[in-house]
Design an enzyme around this catalytic site. Structure first.
Site, PDB file in Angstrom:
ATOM      1  N   HIS A 118       0.845  -1.201   0.000  1.00 32.58           N
ATOM      2  CA  HIS A 118       0.000   0.000   0.000  1.00 32.58           C
ATOM      3  C   HIS A 118       0.878   1.248   0.000  1.00 32.58           C
ATOM      4  O   HIS A 118       1.802   1.345   0.810  1.00 32.58           O
ATOM      5  CB  HIS A 118      -0.918   0.013   1.238  1.00 32.58           C
ATOM      6  CG  HIS A 118      -2.118  -0.864   1.097  1.00 32.58           C
ATOM      7  ND1 HIS A 118      -3.295  -0.620   1.748  1.00 32.58           N
ATOM      8  CD2 HIS A 118      -2.324  -1.987   0.371  1.00 32.58           C
ATOM      9  CE1 HIS A 118      -4.186  -1.547   1.418  1.00 32.58           C
ATOM     10  NE2 HIS A 118      -3.613  -2.405   0.583  1.00 32.58           N
ATOM     11  N   TYR A 137      -9.383   5.770   7.284  1.00 34.46           N
ATOM     12  CA  TYR A 137      -9.561   6.119   8.694  1.00 34.46           C
ATOM     13  C   TYR A 137     -10.584   7.255   8.761  1.00 34.46           C
ATOM     14  O   TYR A 137     -10.360   8.315   8.179  1.00 34.46           O
ATOM     15  CB  TYR A 137      -8.254   6.619   9.292  1.00 34.46           C
ATOM     16  CG  TYR A 137      -7.193   5.569   9.520  1.00 34.46           C
ATOM     17  CD1 TYR A 137      -6.358   5.141   8.472  1.00 34.46           C
ATOM     18  CD2 TYR A 137      -7.006   4.997  10.775  1.00 34.46           C
ATOM     19  CE1 TYR A 137      -5.377   4.186   8.695  1.00 34.46           C
ATOM     20  CE2 TYR A 137      -6.013   4.046  11.000  1.00 34.46           C
ATOM     21  CZ  TYR A 137      -5.207   3.642   9.953  1.00 34.46           C
ATOM     22  OH  TYR A 137      -4.236   2.684  10.167  1.00 34.46           O
ATOM     23  N   PRO A 182      -4.453   0.528  18.556  1.00 33.81           N
ATOM     24  CA  PRO A 182      -4.103   0.084  17.196  1.00 33.81           C
ATOM     25  C   PRO A 182      -4.316   1.138  16.107  1.00 33.81           C
ATOM     26  O   PRO A 182      -4.050   0.879  14.953  1.00 33.81           O
ATOM     27  CB  PRO A 182      -4.995  -1.128  16.980  1.00 33.81           C
ATOM     28  CG  PRO A 182      -6.058  -1.051  18.002  1.00 33.81           C
ATOM     29  CD  PRO A 182      -5.555  -0.230  19.119  1.00 33.81           C
ATOM     30  N   LYS A 241       0.771   0.068  15.061  1.00 35.02           N
ATOM     31  CA  LYS A 241       2.138  -0.040  15.578  1.00 35.02           C
ATOM     32  C   LYS A 241       2.407  -1.282  16.420  1.00 35.02           C
ATOM     33  O   LYS A 241       3.553  -1.647  16.635  1.00 35.02           O
ATOM     34  CB  LYS A 241       2.464   1.202  16.421  1.00 35.02           C
ATOM     35  CG  LYS A 241       2.537   2.476  15.618  1.00 35.02           C
ATOM     36  CD  LYS A 241       3.690   2.453  14.641  1.00 35.02           C
ATOM     37  CE  LYS A 241       3.501   3.446  13.518  1.00 35.02           C
ATOM     38  NZ  LYS A 241       3.934   2.915  12.245  1.00 35.02           N
ATOM     39  N   TYR A 285       3.786   6.661  10.013  1.00 35.34           N
ATOM     40  CA  TYR A 285       2.934   5.522   9.673  1.00 35.34           C
ATOM     41  C   TYR A 285       3.743   4.389   9.032  1.00 35.34           C
ATOM     42  O   TYR A 285       3.574   3.219   9.369  1.00 35.34           O
ATOM     43  CB  TYR A 285       1.803   5.952   8.720  1.00 35.34           C
ATOM     44  CG  TYR A 285       0.682   4.944   8.641  1.00 35.34           C
ATOM     45  CD1 TYR A 285       0.735   3.875   7.743  1.00 35.34           C
ATOM     46  CD2 TYR A 285      -0.414   5.026   9.488  1.00 35.34           C
ATOM     47  CE1 TYR A 285      -0.275   2.933   7.672  1.00 35.34           C
ATOM     48  CE2 TYR A 285      -1.442   4.089   9.425  1.00 35.34           C
ATOM     49  CZ  TYR A 285      -1.367   3.041   8.531  1.00 35.34           C
ATOM     50  OH  TYR A 285      -2.373   2.094   8.486  1.00 35.34           O
TER      51      TYR A 285
HETATM   52  P1  FAS Z   1       1.443 -11.597  21.878  1.00 30.80           P
HETATM   53  O1  FAS Z   1       0.396 -11.228  22.891  1.00 30.80           O
HETATM   54  O2  FAS Z   1       1.068 -11.676  20.447  1.00 30.80           O
HETATM   55  O3  FAS Z   1       2.056 -13.032  22.240  1.00 30.80           O
HETATM   56  C1  FAS Z   1       2.317 -13.381  23.585  1.00 30.80           C
HETATM   57  C2  FAS Z   1       2.185 -14.893  23.680  1.00 30.80           C
HETATM   58  O4  FAS Z   1       2.578 -15.295  24.990  1.00 30.80           O
HETATM   59  C3  FAS Z   1       0.740 -15.347  23.489  1.00 30.80           C
HETATM   60  O5  FAS Z   1       0.663 -16.327  22.482  1.00 30.80           O
HETATM   61  C4  FAS Z   1       0.359 -15.901  24.858  1.00 30.80           C
HETATM   62  O6  FAS Z   1      -0.508 -17.031  24.743  1.00 30.80           O
HETATM   63  C5  FAS Z   1       1.710 -16.320  25.420  1.00 30.80           C
HETATM   64  N1  FAS Z   1       1.772 -16.374  26.877  1.00 30.80           N
HETATM   65  C6  FAS Z   1       1.229 -15.514  27.763  1.00 30.80           C
HETATM   66  N2  FAS Z   1       1.512 -15.917  29.019  1.00 30.80           N
HETATM   67  C7  FAS Z   1       2.254 -17.064  28.927  1.00 30.80           C
HETATM   68  C8  FAS Z   1       2.843 -17.959  29.864  1.00 30.80           C
HETATM   69  N3  FAS Z   1       2.716 -17.763  31.181  1.00 30.80           N
HETATM   70  N4  FAS Z   1       3.529 -19.022  29.399  1.00 30.80           N
HETATM   71  C9  FAS Z   1       3.666 -19.242  28.066  1.00 30.80           C
HETATM   72  N5  FAS Z   1       3.130 -18.430  27.116  1.00 30.80           N
HETATM   73  C10 FAS Z   1       2.427 -17.353  27.555  1.00 30.80           C
HETATM   74  N6  FAS Z   1      -1.683  -4.476  16.614  1.00 30.80           N
HETATM   75  C11 FAS Z   1      -1.755  -3.798  15.449  1.00 30.80           C
HETATM   76  O7  FAS Z   1      -0.730  -3.297  14.992  1.00 30.80           O
HETATM   77  N7  FAS Z   1      -2.962  -3.674  14.792  1.00 30.80           N
HETATM   78  C12 FAS Z   1      -4.110  -4.244  15.264  1.00 30.80           C
HETATM   79  O8  FAS Z   1      -5.172  -4.120  14.664  1.00 30.80           O
HETATM   80  C13 FAS Z   1      -4.081  -4.969  16.466  1.00 30.80           C
HETATM   81  N8  FAS Z   1      -5.198  -5.577  16.960  1.00 30.80           N
HETATM   82  C14 FAS Z   1      -5.122  -6.266  18.148  1.00 30.80           C
HETATM   83  C15 FAS Z   1      -6.243  -6.920  18.694  1.00 30.80           C
HETATM   84  C16 FAS Z   1      -6.164  -7.623  19.918  1.00 30.80           C
HETATM   85  C17 FAS Z   1      -7.394  -8.301  20.478  1.00 30.80           C
HETATM   86  C18 FAS Z   1      -4.935  -7.672  20.616  1.00 30.80           C
HETATM   87  C19 FAS Z   1      -4.835  -8.372  21.960  1.00 30.80           C
HETATM   88  C20 FAS Z   1      -3.814  -7.043  20.086  1.00 30.80           C
HETATM   89  C21 FAS Z   1      -3.899  -6.342  18.847  1.00 30.80           C
HETATM   90  N9  FAS Z   1      -2.782  -5.728  18.278  1.00 30.80           N
HETATM   91  C22 FAS Z   1      -2.822  -5.050  17.117  1.00 30.80           C
HETATM   92  C23 FAS Z   1      -1.523  -5.791  18.930  1.00 30.80           C
HETATM   93  C24 FAS Z   1      -0.892  -7.125  18.655  1.00 30.80           C
HETATM   94  O9  FAS Z   1      -0.775  -7.294  17.289  1.00 30.80           O
HETATM   95  C25 FAS Z   1       0.384  -7.173  19.435  1.00 30.80           C
HETATM   96  O10 FAS Z   1       1.104  -5.961  19.317  1.00 30.80           O
HETATM   97  C26 FAS Z   1       1.275  -8.328  19.063  1.00 30.80           C
HETATM   98  O11 FAS Z   1       0.536  -9.509  19.156  1.00 30.80           O
HETATM   99  C27 FAS Z   1       2.456  -8.303  20.024  1.00 30.80           C
HETATM  100  O12 FAS Z   1       3.161  -9.461  19.874  1.00 30.80           O
HETATM  101  P2  FAS Z   1       3.852 -10.175  21.138  1.00 30.80           P
HETATM  102  O13 FAS Z   1       4.599  -9.149  21.889  1.00 30.80           O
HETATM  103  O14 FAS Z   1       4.537 -11.358  20.586  1.00 30.80           O
HETATM  104  O15 FAS Z   1       2.659 -10.586  22.102  1.00 30.80           O
HETATM  105  C1  PHB Z   2      -6.021  -4.047  10.488  1.00 32.16           C
HETATM  106  O1  PHB Z   2      -6.077  -4.251   9.257  1.00 32.16           O
HETATM  107  O2  PHB Z   2      -6.321  -4.913  11.348  1.00 32.16           O
HETATM  108  C2  PHB Z   2      -5.575  -2.695  10.987  1.00 32.16           C
HETATM  109  C3  PHB Z   2      -5.038  -1.793  10.094  1.00 32.16           C
HETATM  110  C4  PHB Z   2      -4.626  -0.551  10.544  1.00 32.16           C
HETATM  111  C5  PHB Z   2      -4.778  -0.228  11.875  1.00 32.16           C
HETATM  112  C6  PHB Z   2      -5.317  -1.143  12.781  1.00 32.16           C
HETATM  113  C7  PHB Z   2      -5.731  -2.385  12.330  1.00 32.16           C
HETATM  114  O3  PHB Z   2      -4.392   0.997  12.319  1.00 32.16           O
END
Ligand code: FAS
Ligand code: PHB
Length: 395
Positions: A72, A201, A294, A298, A386
């Protein structure tokens, strides 16, 4: 059980760290509390910064990303019915972003680790980290109803916001910075072709909306909602109707493609940072150390940036017994974390309707959006944040 780096969590941070270390012959064990299907099934981030794409490709993980990722070159900001585009390459010396779901990144990382016969254990929940003060910390974990010990040189806390790693650091060592937002995002994944080839957005008097996508046949859309709202309160028809209203514009034609909703959920919004990101031989990376709303896309990209810094620090240590990277890890990460925290907070403040906002506040938002999409300086600032600032951002 023994290893060099004990990694808690198989999200983007933990899996990428394990992969990058293995490319340099450094041994690690990844402990993941959830099942492989659960980890892969989570619907999360969608946009990869240029630096993230370059890192994945350089680590041999670019195959599907190159074939299926959607490059994009801009985003659209929609406000007061006016749509304005921010172009990335012309404002950032050629940088772009790639739409490629976090789910796909996880699939690619797990495949690479399993092909390398990595010690990646699912349904293995870490319960305690002992001996951080020693040079042989031990992670206690449970798997198949049995208690196990993993002795390591260092522990990487990649276990997300709810993990145990951050909680293993004494309270008097950590400083927590936090802001809860008075709204949440209702997100849907739908079997509906994207209605625009780029992300939209939208700031509207009813609240924020975001139109995104995962592929030419799958769209990903978000609506600002009340943080106490329950997804059961929203029928599919209501979601599509509200999205259609919030994405409407005064000029030009826009039709929201609808289809079968295959996933819907509500996600709370917070800004959260802990300092420092290192305690003795424990290093926090990704969501275990910081959470961003989000709006700036980032979250996952910050996790990748932490791992780019941490993996190099471990490699320098084991290859040249150079501890500079380890000693400066927290400071190096936190500078970029705070820059991304600011941008995510700014985008969130700009685009959402705050309960206490009055007409004056709304007019200020519209003026801010007008300026941000007109001024070359302002557009450049938005675009460079961005697409992602360099790890050693110097402006
Ligand atoms: P993660 O949370 O991905 O991974 C941590 C892992 O550790 C998990 O698999 C968990 O099961 C495991 N864990 C936890 N406790 C443990 C233990 N005691 N023992 C063993 N394992 C354990 N970011 C965006 O940029 N755009 C978005 O749209 C967006 N939407 C999101 C929606 C939701 C619902 C959530 C929760 C996050 C969202 N994020 C988004 C942010 C997300 O993408 C995170 O930044 C990303 O997953 C971070 O990665 P990790 O740091 O690896 O953590
Ligand atoms: C998504 O595609 O999930 C998405 C894209 C941009 C954002 C947040 C989520 O800022």
């Amino acid at each position: 059980m023994k290893t060099q780096i004990g990694i808690i969590g198989a999200g983007p941070a933990g899996l990428l760290l394990s992969h990058l270390l293995s490319l340099q012959g450094i041994d690690s064990v990844v402990l993941e509390s959830r099942s492989q299907d659960y980890v892969i099934g989570r619907v999360r981030a969608g946009v990869l910064e240029q630096g993230t794409v370059d890192t994945l490709k350089a680590a041999g993980l670019g195959g599907r990303l190159e074939n299926e990722g959607l490059e994009h070159e801009g985003i659209e900001l929609l406000f007061n019915g006016i749509a304005r585009r921010i172009d990335f390459p012309s404002l950032t010396k050629g940088k772009k972003v790639t739409v490629y779901g976090q789910k796909e990144v996880i699939i690619d990382l797990i495949a690479a680790r399993q092909a390398a016969k990595a010690k990646l254990y699912f349904e293995a929940k870490a319960s305690k980290i002992e001996g951080l003060e020693s040079d042989k910390p031990v992670i206690h974990f449970e798997k198949d109803g049995q208690q196990h010990r993993l002795e390591c040189d260092f522990v990487a806390g990649c276990d997300g916001f709810h993990g145990i790693a951050r909680k293993s650091i004494p309270n008097d060592v950590l400083t927590v910075y936090e802001r809860e937002y008075p709204f949440a995002w209702l997100g849907i994944l739908a079997e509906a072709a994207p209605s625009s080839h780029e992300l939209i957005y939208a700031n509207t008097e009813s609240g924020f909306a975001l139109h995104s996508m995962r592929s030419p046949s799958i769209s990903r859309n978000y609506l600002q909602c009340d943080p106490k709202d329950d997804i059961a309160n929203w029928s599919d028809e209501q979601i599509w109707q509200e999205l259609s209203q919030r994405l409407a514009r005064k000029e030009g034609s826009f039709h929201l493609n609808t289809g079968k909703i295959i996933e819907k959920s509500i996600t709370a919004m917070r800004s959260f940072v802990v300092e420092p990101m290192r305690y003795k031989n424990l290093f926090l990376a990704g969501d275990s150390a910081h959470i961003v709303p989000p709006t700036g896309a980032k979250g996952m990209n910050l996790a990748v940036a932490d791992i780019r810094i941490l993996s190099k620090a471990f490699i320098d240590f084991y290859k040249q017994t150079d501890t500079n990277g380890l000693d400066s890890y927290s400071e190096t990460c936190l500078r970029r974390v705070w820059l991304a925290m600011r941008f995510s907070w700014w985008m969130t403040s700009l685009l959402h309707k705050f309960p206490d906002d009055d007409a004056f506040a709304y007019k200020l938002q519209l003026a801010q959006l007008d300026y941000a999409t007109t001024s070359l300086a302002a557009k450049t600032s938005l675009a460079e944040n961005y697409v992602g600032l360099d790890l050693d951002f110097k402006g």
